[in-house]
Scaffold this active site. Structure first.
Site, short mmCIF file in Angstrom:
data_model
loop_
_atom_site.label_atom_id
_atom_site.label_comp_id
_atom_site.label_asym_id
_atom_site.label_seq_id
_atom_site.Cartn_x
_atom_site.Cartn_y
_atom_site.Cartn_z
N ASP A 16 48.94 40.29 41.15
CA ASP A 16 48.05 40.88 42.14
C ASP A 16 48.81 42.07 42.75
O ASP A 16 50.03 42.17 42.63
CB ASP A 16 47.70 39.84 43.20
N ASP A 44 47.86 44.03 46.21
CA ASP A 44 47.94 44.14 47.66
C ASP A 44 48.55 42.90 48.29
O ASP A 44 48.13 41.77 48.02
CB ASP A 44 46.54 44.38 48.24
N ASP A 66 49.20 36.58 46.48
CA ASP A 66 49.37 36.18 47.88
C ASP A 66 48.16 35.45 48.43
O ASP A 66 48.22 34.92 49.54
CB ASP A 66 49.57 37.44 48.74
#
Length: 222
Positions: A7, A9, A182
């Protein structure tokens, strides 16, 4: 084949690139700071809560750039890269990527942020393979604000990775996947991975990762 999926961001970057691009364009005077800022924050809150309507958000997030046109938008994005993104690319994030690249793994950034914002970011990280939200184009080749195909968001990330595998004439059984994320929004792909890594995880994902015995990795402090 070993795949290392990342991922973007809050995983490789200590910020949300779509949200910060919106802030950047507002600071340039492209949008009303109060109206845009409120809507941008509302969409981001929905993303964090797992209730985001990705189609509505992409129309909103791309509107300012669409209205400015391709040339001006590209110039602004180059400034955004220099002023916002490159200073936030950490040695720790780069080292993690290079670890997999040097091991010969296929490294792919898989993000729910659109391709206009993220392709230059992937290039800055030295990653050639990007799965992002693809954007429809008009006859001139400029973005329309609509999404092309399946958005790489939530369950859509699994679909888009499957599409990538099919293009390589591979299936899930042919690969060993490590996925760094995250966010609980990425739970479908985390559960599909052989080695899910909760990376700088939000509170909900940290709790789930702890319960399931998944690796937890904190590579920066936000």
């Amino acid at each position: 084949m070993k795949l290392a999926l990342f991922d973007l961001d809050h995983t490789l970057l200590p910020l949300d690139s779509d949200h910060s691009w919106g802030v950047f364009t507002t600071e340039m005077g492209w949008t009303d700071p109060v109206v845009f800022g409120q809507r941008n924050d509302e969409f981001y809150a929905h993303y964090q809560a797992g209730t985001l309507n990705i189609h509505d958000y992409v129309r909103f997030a791309t509107r300012a750039a669409r209205e400015r046109g391709a040339v001006e938008a590209a110039k602004a994005h180059a400034r955004y890269m220099d002023e916002v993104i490159r200073p936030r690319i950490t040695p720790e994030a780069l080292a993690l990527l290079r670890l997999h690249q040097h091991a010969g793994d296929a490294v792919i950034i898989v993000t729910a942020t659109n391709e206009f914002v993220t392709r230059p970011i992937a290039q800055a990280f030295g990653v050639n393979e990007l799965i992002a939200v693809d954007l429809e184009r008009d006859a001139s080749g400029w973005i329309t604000g609509e999404i092309r195909g399946t958005p790489s968001f939530r369950e859509g990330k699994v679909t888009r990775v499957a599409d990538w595998l099919a293009q390589k004439e591979l299936d899930w059984g042919d690969v060993e996947i490590t996925f760094y994320s995250d966010s609980m929004n990425d739970l479908p792909l985390l559960e599909k991975a052989h080695y899910p890594v909760a990376t700088n995880p939000d509170a909900r994902l940290r709790q789930l990762a702890t319960e399931r015995g998944w690796r937890i990795l904190d590579i920066f402090q936000e």
